[in-house]
Design a protein around this motif. Structure first.
Motif, PDB file in Angstrom:
ATOM      1  N   LYS A 132       0.817  -1.224   0.000  1.00  7.99           N
ATOM      2  CA  LYS A 132       0.000   0.000   0.000  1.00  7.99           C
ATOM      3  C   LYS A 132       0.847   1.270   0.000  1.00  7.99           C
ATOM      4  CE  LYS A 132      -3.589  -2.486  -0.103  1.00  7.99           C
ATOM      5  NZ  LYS A 132      -4.063  -2.825  -1.427  1.00  7.99           N
ATOM      6  N   ASN A 133       2.079   1.194   0.488  1.00  6.58           N
ATOM      7  CA  ASN A 133       2.981   2.347   0.533  1.00  6.58           C
ATOM      8  C   ASN A 133       4.310   1.969  -0.120  1.00  6.58           C
ATOM      9  OD1 ASN A 133       1.271   4.131   2.127  1.00  6.58           O
ATOM     10  ND2 ASN A 133       1.630   2.672   3.783  1.00  6.58           N
ATOM     11  N   PRO A 134       4.368   1.957  -1.443  1.00  3.02           N
ATOM     12  CA  PRO A 134       5.606   1.547  -2.102  1.00  3.02           C
ATOM     13  C   PRO A 134       6.742   2.542  -1.862  1.00  3.02           C
ATOM     14  CG  PRO A 134       4.014   2.330  -3.715  1.00  3.02           C
ATOM     15  CD  PRO A 134       3.326   2.320  -2.382  1.00  3.02           C
ATOM     16  N   MET A 135       7.946   2.002  -1.756  1.00  7.65           N
ATOM     17  CA  MET A 135       9.145   2.826  -1.614  1.00  7.65           C
ATOM     18  C   MET A 135      10.320   1.988  -2.080  1.00  7.65           C
ATOM     19  SD  MET A 135      10.606   5.625  -0.956  1.00  7.65           S
ATOM     20  CE  MET A 135       9.141   6.507  -0.450  1.00  7.65           C
ATOM     21  N   ASP A 136      11.296   2.641  -2.675  1.00  4.93           N
ATOM     22  CA  ASP A 136      12.502   1.944  -3.108  1.00  4.93           C
ATOM     23  C   ASP A 136      13.702   2.839  -2.850  1.00  4.93           C
ATOM     24  OD1 ASP A 136      13.354   3.288  -5.879  1.00  4.93           O
ATOM     25  OD2 ASP A 136      11.171   3.181  -5.788  1.00  4.93           O
ATOM     26  N   LEU A 137      14.872   2.240  -2.818  1.00  2.00           N
ATOM     27  CA  LEU A 137      16.093   2.984  -2.499  1.00  2.00           C
ATOM     28  C   LEU A 137      16.404   4.037  -3.554  1.00  2.00           C
ATOM     29  CD1 LEU A 137      18.290   0.050  -1.154  1.00  2.00           C
ATOM     30  CD2 LEU A 137      17.044   1.775   0.163  1.00  2.00           C
ATOM     31  N   GLU A 174      12.829  10.726   8.855  1.00  2.53           N
ATOM     32  CA  GLU A 174      11.969  10.418   7.708  1.00  2.53           C
ATOM     33  C   GLU A 174      12.703   9.545   6.694  1.00  2.53           C
ATOM     34  OE1 GLU A 174      10.849  14.297   6.407  1.00  2.53           O
ATOM     35  OE2 GLU A 174       9.488  14.603   8.083  1.00  2.53           O
ATOM     36  N   VAL A 175      13.991   9.784   6.538  1.00  3.94           N
ATOM     37  CA  VAL A 175      14.808   8.947   5.652  1.00  3.94           C
ATOM     38  C   VAL A 175      14.866   7.538   6.234  1.00  3.94           C
ATOM     39  CG1 VAL A 175      17.088   8.613   4.617  1.00  3.94           C
ATOM     40  CG2 VAL A 175      16.167  10.934   4.911  1.00  3.94           C
ATOM     41  N   PHE A 176      15.142   7.451   7.513  1.00  4.07           N
ATOM     42  CA  PHE A 176      15.213   6.158   8.199  1.00  4.07           C
ATOM     43  C   PHE A 176      13.905   5.393   8.026  1.00  4.07           C
ATOM     44  CE2 PHE A 176      14.788   3.445  11.954  1.00  4.07           C
ATOM     45  CZ  PHE A 176      15.981   2.732  11.900  1.00  4.07           C
ATOM     46  N   ARG A 177      12.784   6.076   8.232  1.00  2.00           N
ATOM     47  CA  ARG A 177      11.456   5.457   8.091  1.00  2.00           C
ATOM     48  C   ARG A 177      11.266   4.879   6.687  1.00  2.00           C
ATOM     49  NH1 ARG A 177       7.805   9.821   7.565  1.00  2.00           N
ATOM     50  NH2 ARG A 177       8.400   9.552   5.413  1.00  2.00           N
ATOM     51  N   ASP A 178      11.654   5.641   5.668  1.00  2.00           N
ATOM     52  CA  ASP A 178      11.472   5.165   4.296  1.00  2.00           C
ATOM     53  C   ASP A 178      12.375   3.980   3.975  1.00  2.00           C
ATOM     54  OD1 ASP A 178       9.379   6.784   3.633  1.00  2.00           O
ATOM     55  OD2 ASP A 178      10.531   8.138   2.354  1.00  2.00           O
ATOM     56  N   VAL A 179      13.598   3.990   4.479  1.00  2.00           N
ATOM     57  CA  VAL A 179      14.487   2.844   4.237  1.00  2.00           C
ATOM     58  C   VAL A 179      13.913   1.597   4.910  1.00  2.00           C
ATOM     59  CG1 VAL A 179      16.802   1.887   4.605  1.00  2.00           C
ATOM     60  CG2 VAL A 179      16.537   4.271   3.892  1.00  2.00           C
ATOM     61  N   LYS A 180      13.421   1.747   6.127  1.00  2.00           N
ATOM     62  CA  LYS A 180      12.807   0.608   6.812  1.00  2.00           C
ATOM     63  C   LYS A 180      11.566   0.118   6.046  1.00  2.00           C
ATOM     64  CE  LYS A 180      14.239  -0.542  10.538  1.00  2.00           C
ATOM     65  NZ  LYS A 180      15.266  -1.544  10.867  1.00  2.00           N
ATOM     66  N   LEU A 181      10.848   1.037   5.436  1.00  2.00           N
ATOM     67  CA  LEU A 181       9.690   0.674   4.626  1.00  2.00           C
ATOM     68  C   LEU A 181      10.108  -0.187   3.435  1.00  2.00           C
ATOM     69  CD1 LEU A 181       6.646   0.938   4.056  1.00  2.00           C
ATOM     70  CD2 LEU A 181       7.154   3.107   2.895  1.00  2.00           C
ATOM     71  N   VAL A 182      11.248   0.113   2.854  1.00  2.00           N
ATOM     72  CA  VAL A 182      11.762  -0.706   1.743  1.00  2.00           C
ATOM     73  C   VAL A 182      11.938  -2.150   2.197  1.00  2.00           C
ATOM     74  CG1 VAL A 182      13.751  -1.103   0.215  1.00  2.00           C
ATOM     75  CG2 VAL A 182      12.877   1.220   0.558  1.00  2.00           C
ATOM     76  N   TRP A 183      12.588  -2.337   3.350  1.00  2.00           N
ATOM     77  CA  TRP A 183      12.825  -3.712   3.833  1.00  2.00           C
ATOM     78  C   TRP A 183      11.503  -4.398   4.158  1.00  2.00           C
ATOM     79  CZ3 TRP A 183      17.075  -2.870   1.893  1.00  2.00           C
ATOM     80  CH2 TRP A 183      18.053  -2.023   2.363  1.00  2.00           C
ATOM     81  N   ASN A 184      10.607  -3.681   4.817  1.00  2.00           N
ATOM     82  CA  ASN A 184       9.310  -4.274   5.185  1.00  2.00           C
ATOM     83  C   ASN A 184       8.503  -4.662   3.950  1.00  2.00           C
ATOM     84  OD1 ASN A 184       9.764  -4.054   7.948  1.00  2.00           O
ATOM     85  ND2 ASN A 184       8.896  -2.004   8.045  1.00  2.00           N
ATOM     86  N   ASN A 185       8.480  -3.782   2.955  1.00  2.00           N
ATOM     87  CA  ASN A 185       7.760  -4.092   1.719  1.00  2.00           C
ATOM     88  C   ASN A 185       8.372  -5.301   1.028  1.00  2.00           C
ATOM     89  OD1 ASN A 185       6.028  -1.952   2.089  1.00  2.00           O
ATOM     90  ND2 ASN A 185       6.991  -0.639   0.568  1.00  2.00           N
ATOM     91  N   CYS A 186       9.675  -5.385   1.048  1.00  2.00           N
ATOM     92  CA  CYS A 186      10.370  -6.509   0.421  1.00  2.00           C
ATOM     93  C   CYS A 186       9.904  -7.831   1.034  1.00  2.00           C
ATOM     94  CB  CYS A 186      11.881  -6.333   0.601  1.00  2.00           C
ATOM     95  SG  CYS A 186      12.846  -7.718   0.002  1.00  2.00           S
ATOM     96  N   ARG A 187       9.851  -7.867   2.338  1.00  2.00           N
ATOM     97  CA  ARG A 187       9.456  -9.108   3.011  1.00  2.00           C
ATOM     98  C   ARG A 187       7.953  -9.360   2.927  1.00  2.00           C
ATOM     99  NH1 ARG A 187      13.755  -7.318   6.169  1.00  2.00           N
ATOM    100  NH2 ARG A 187      12.376  -6.282   7.654  1.00  2.00           N
ATOM    101  N   LEU A 188       7.181  -8.317   2.827  1.00  2.00           N
ATOM    102  CA  LEU A 188       5.734  -8.489   2.684  1.00  2.00           C
ATOM    103  C   LEU A 188       5.380  -9.055   1.311  1.00  2.00           C
ATOM    104  CD1 LEU A 188       2.921  -8.038   3.928  1.00  2.00           C
ATOM    105  CD2 LEU A 188       2.994  -5.714   3.013  1.00  2.00           C
ATOM    106  N   PHE A 189       6.078  -8.585   0.285  1.00  2.00           N
ATOM    107  CA  PHE A 189       5.741  -8.985  -1.084  1.00  2.00           C
ATOM    108  C   PHE A 189       6.358 -10.323  -1.479  1.00  2.00           C
ATOM    109  CE2 PHE A 189       6.403  -8.921  -5.706  1.00  2.00           C
ATOM    110  CZ  PHE A 189       5.084  -8.797  -6.110  1.00  2.00           C
ATOM    111  N   ASN A 190       7.583 -10.578  -1.050  1.00  2.00           N
ATOM    112  CA  ASN A 190       8.307 -11.782  -1.460  1.00  2.00           C
ATOM    113  C   ASN A 190       8.124 -12.905  -0.454  1.00  2.00           C
ATOM    114  OD1 ASN A 190       9.933 -10.790  -3.898  1.00  2.00           O
ATOM    115  ND2 ASN A 190      10.298  -9.217  -2.365  1.00  2.00           N
TER     116      ASN A 190
END
Length: 97
Positions: A10-15, A40-56
């Motif tokens: 729901k909240n896509p983000m990438d490096l 805010e940068v830290f939050r977005d980087v953590k979102l990348v990892w979380n999205n990665c594990r949620l999707f894969n």
């Protein structure tokens, strides 16, 4: 993008997006950045990892790599944040013209 990705994430983000937003300060002015604080940068980087594990799936190599990269990022972030502001280092990504 994979069509089903938007249904799961729901909240896509990438490096790459994070990097572009950080580097944009040179072009749009440092006061106009999307990020107003390091948290805010830290939050977005953590979102990348979380999205990665949620999707894969857990057995996917990208999922497994996130389990290694995220703790390494956390250590480096904590190390950087423990430095006084005037001693924080940056990585210069300027490429030769």
């Amino acid at each position: 993008l994979i069509p089903v990705y938007g249904q799961i994430i729901k909240n896509p983000m990438d490096l790459g997006t994070i990097r572009k937003q950080l580097e944009a300060g040179r072009d749009i002015g440092w006061n106009n950045l999307v990020y107003s604080h390091e948290d805010e940068v830290f939050r977005d980087v953590k979102l990348v990892w979380n999205n990665c594990r949620l999707f894969n799936r857990g057995e996917d190599p990208i999922y497994q790599q996130s389990l290694v990269i995220e703790p390494a990022f956390d250590i480096l972030w904590a190390l950087r944040m423990s430095c006084p502001d005037y001693k924080k280092y940056t990585i210069n990504t300027n490429k030769p013209e």
